[in-house]
Design a protein around this motif. Sequence first.
Motif, mmCIF file in Angstrom:
data_model
loop_
_atom_site.group_PDB
_atom_site.id
_atom_site.type_symbol
_atom_site.label_atom_id
_atom_site.label_comp_id
_atom_site.label_asym_id
_atom_site.label_seq_id
_atom_site.Cartn_x
_atom_site.Cartn_y
_atom_site.Cartn_z
ATOM 1 N N LEU A 65 40.982 52.506 19.643
ATOM 2 C CA LEU A 65 40.168 52.755 20.290
ATOM 3 C C LEU A 65 40.873 51.300 21.595
ATOM 4 O O LEU A 65 40.636 51.843 22.545
ATOM 5 N N ASP A 66 41.400 49.892 21.136
ATOM 6 C CA ASP A 66 41.102 49.351 22.428
ATOM 7 C C ASP A 66 43.074 49.756 23.161
ATOM 8 O O ASP A 66 42.787 48.968 23.951
ATOM 9 N N LEU A 67 43.709 50.449 21.840
ATOM 10 C CA LEU A 67 44.546 50.939 23.045
ATOM 11 C C LEU A 67 44.653 51.661 24.106
ATOM 12 O O LEU A 67 45.143 51.796 25.104
ATOM 13 N N ARG A 68 43.893 52.309 23.644
ATOM 14 C CA ARG A 68 43.603 54.036 24.584
ATOM 15 C C ARG A 68 42.647 53.036 25.942
ATOM 16 O O ARG A 68 42.852 53.291 26.987
ATOM 17 N N LEU A 69 41.813 52.044 25.619
ATOM 18 C CA LEU A 69 41.363 50.847 26.801
ATOM 19 C C LEU A 69 42.436 50.895 27.182
ATOM 20 O O LEU A 69 42.276 50.917 28.758
ATOM 21 N N ILE A 240 55.141 54.294 18.984
ATOM 22 C CA ILE A 240 54.243 54.544 19.451
ATOM 23 C C ILE A 240 54.915 55.133 20.633
ATOM 24 O O ILE A 240 55.549 54.098 21.162
ATOM 25 N N GLY A 241 54.646 56.625 20.864
ATOM 26 C CA GLY A 241 53.873 57.073 22.937
ATOM 27 C C GLY A 241 52.271 56.600 22.185
ATOM 28 O O GLY A 241 52.335 56.946 21.681
ATOM 29 N N TYR A 242 52.587 57.586 23.157
ATOM 30 C CA TYR A 242 51.216 58.417 23.653
ATOM 31 C C TYR A 242 51.277 59.162 24.973
ATOM 32 O O TYR A 242 52.506 59.316 25.388
ATOM 33 N N CYS A 243 50.182 60.388 25.472
ATOM 34 C CA CYS A 243 49.674 60.931 25.928
ATOM 35 C C CYS A 243 48.801 60.759 26.147
ATOM 36 O O CYS A 243 47.673 60.856 26.295
ATOM 37 N N CYS A 244 48.927 61.731 28.064
ATOM 38 C CA CYS A 244 47.457 61.645 28.845
ATOM 39 C C CYS A 244 47.344 63.278 29.477
ATOM 40 O O CYS A 244 48.158 63.559 30.361
ATOM 41 N N ALA A 245 46.350 63.636 29.260
ATOM 42 C CA ALA A 245 45.772 64.945 29.974
ATOM 43 C C ALA A 245 44.738 64.921 30.426
ATOM 44 O O ALA A 245 43.500 64.632 29.501
ATOM 45 N N PRO A 246 44.178 65.596 31.214
ATOM 46 C CA PRO A 246 42.532 66.496 31.869
ATOM 47 C C PRO A 246 42.096 66.751 29.826
ATOM 48 O O PRO A 246 42.986 67.153 29.544
ATOM 49 N N GLU A 247 41.286 66.262 29.529
ATOM 50 C CA GLU A 247 40.036 67.137 28.274
ATOM 51 C C GLU A 247 40.673 68.612 27.843
ATOM 52 O O GLU A 247 40.995 68.776 27.021
ATOM 53 N N ALA A 248 40.851 69.305 29.081
ATOM 54 C CA ALA A 248 40.720 70.475 28.476
ATOM 55 C C ALA A 248 41.928 70.669 27.970
ATOM 56 O O ALA A 248 42.015 71.491 27.197
ATOM 57 N N LEU A 249 42.889 70.226 28.570
ATOM 58 C CA LEU A 249 44.250 70.248 27.832
ATOM 59 C C LEU A 249 44.865 69.663 26.551
ATOM 60 O O LEU A 249 45.110 70.183 25.337
ATOM 61 N N HIS A 266 48.696 52.088 12.132
ATOM 62 C CA HIS A 266 47.620 51.153 13.044
ATOM 63 C C HIS A 266 47.958 48.998 13.012
ATOM 64 O O HIS A 266 47.311 49.734 14.771
ATOM 65 N N PRO A 267 48.638 48.936 12.548
ATOM 66 C CA PRO A 267 48.952 47.507 13.152
ATOM 67 C C PRO A 267 49.916 47.700 14.377
ATOM 68 O O PRO A 267 49.403 46.199 15.290
ATOM 69 N N SER A 268 50.347 48.035 14.618
ATOM 70 C CA SER A 268 51.230 48.302 15.835
ATOM 71 C C SER A 268 50.381 48.840 17.122
ATOM 72 O O SER A 268 50.880 48.151 17.691
ATOM 73 N N GLN A 269 49.496 49.291 16.928
ATOM 74 C CA GLN A 269 48.877 50.117 17.904
ATOM 75 C C GLN A 269 47.636 48.789 18.524
ATOM 76 O O GLN A 269 47.608 48.713 20.023
ATOM 77 N N LYS A 270 47.187 47.920 17.191
ATOM 78 C CA LYS A 270 46.963 47.060 17.336
ATOM 79 C C LYS A 270 47.042 45.941 18.298
ATOM 80 O O LYS A 270 46.665 45.472 19.583
ATOM 81 N N GLY A 271 48.132 45.554 17.962
ATOM 82 C CA GLY A 271 49.119 44.731 18.485
ATOM 83 C C GLY A 271 49.047 44.325 19.879
ATOM 84 O O GLY A 271 49.539 43.909 21.075
ATOM 85 N N ILE A 272 50.094 45.862 19.798
ATOM 86 C CA ILE A 272 49.867 46.783 21.223
ATOM 87 C C ILE A 272 49.019 46.331 22.406
ATOM 88 O O ILE A 272 49.253 46.026 23.614
ATOM 89 N N ALA A 273 48.104 46.899 21.328
ATOM 90 C CA ALA A 273 46.844 46.863 22.555
ATOM 91 C C ALA A 273 46.354 45.292 22.612
ATOM 92 O O ALA A 273 45.919 44.774 24.379
ATOM 93 N N ASP A 274 46.691 44.594 21.711
ATOM 94 C CA ASP A 274 46.492 43.091 22.672
ATOM 95 C C ASP A 274 47.655 42.355 23.460
ATOM 96 O O ASP A 274 46.472 42.121 24.651
ATOM 97 N N TYR A 275 48.589 42.895 23.536
ATOM 98 C CA TYR A 275 49.658 42.262 24.869
ATOM 99 C C TYR A 275 49.575 43.182 25.345
ATOM 100 O O TYR A 275 49.652 42.088 26.786
ATOM 101 N N MET A 276 48.530 44.075 25.889
ATOM 102 C CA MET A 276 48.634 44.870 26.922
ATOM 103 C C MET A 276 47.910 44.090 28.066
ATOM 104 O O MET A 276 47.624 43.832 28.620
ATOM 105 N N GLN A 277 46.904 43.260 26.889
ATOM 106 C CA GLN A 277 46.415 42.476 27.641
ATOM 107 C C GLN A 277 46.012 41.932 29.055
ATOM 108 O O GLN A 277 45.601 41.508 30.299
#
Length: 380
Positions: A65-69, A240-249, A266-277
């Motif tokens: 969730l920290d990364l998605r935020l 590690i990547g991601y995608c974004c789209a409206p909720e229905a999609l 998981h640790p890569s996701q958390k590390g990237i989330a902290d780095y992106m601050q």
Amino acid sequence: MNFNSKLPNVGTTIFTIMSALANEHKAINLSQGFPNYPSSQKLNDLVTNAMNTGYNQYAPMAGNLDLRLAIAHKYELLYKSSYHPEKEITVTAGATQAIYTIISAFVRLNDEVIIFKPAYDCYEPAVEINGGKTVAIQLSAPNYGVNWDEVASKISPKTKMIIINSPHNPSGTIWSKEDMLQLQKITENTNIIVLSDEVYEHIVFDDAQHQSACLFSDLKQRSFITASFGKTFHNTGWKIGYCCAPEALMTEFRKVHQFNVFSVHHPSQKGIADYMQDAETYLGLNTFFQRKRDLFLNLISESRFKFQPSQGTYFQVLDYSEITDEYDVDFAKRLTKEFKIASIPLSVFNEKDKDDKVLRFCFAKTDETLLKAAEVLKHI
């Protein structure tokens, strides 16, 4: 055993072929798109800290969730566009998995998917393996501009999806605001889904602005955006990547995603989330890579290769038509074997292997590597 291949026309990718050839002949490898310098030590330390503080079990299916935020904050900062971190953002095993999952979630037997060639090589097989048919629109060197009348003529009742990619791999071109408005106009009042591959969004040069699909309100409502932390933070091996789209999609996407990879490291996701601050971790990439592009082009300015400076990505296309009339695959292989420098021929991404006498070189390399490469290219 007797069986019919689901991908009868797919062989080993050109990236694997050219990198293997580079290794065999001890050539400078400017073929495959990965840096040969380390990612940030701070980022590495943050991932290590995440491991040491317990982020070693499954991440939530949609991603930490920290990364998605952090991703949601980035879209607000760059594009004044919002994606709900719990409902509209999913972390994936690189952008390629996101692309494959999007296509798998929506493309059915005999659906048509429009792609623009030269096209990155993961699009077409994903469509084919799901029973769809690609409808190719060939772009022409050196500008690779889109004829929107041709695009409109290719849309049919069977058109399920249009895949776009800007900044564009392999050509290094970018789509303009007018291009995106044309795409929006052509798809409005339809059920066509747009898959916008934006993995190089942070690598755009000469003060140009990346025209994300999320900047156009109607287009955003029908679009998936895919992105890559590997491209952004110099660590392609983390996937590690991601995608974004409206909720229905995104709801449909996650139905497939949960049975494909479920979740990613998981640790890569958390590390990237902290780095992106610190937003400078991605805001400074344009300057970083433009310096490398300019260094590379200045070094080869007196060579026999012709070029238009890359507008985005970390790739530069070079026209070799004044050097030889060889087929680009043959010339690329000869360069690797005889001159010890590896590149990617663009014909393999084109319709019917169209040969424009151009090769793609990756400049996401150390200055030392670029200096050595330029010395070779100047004497060809």
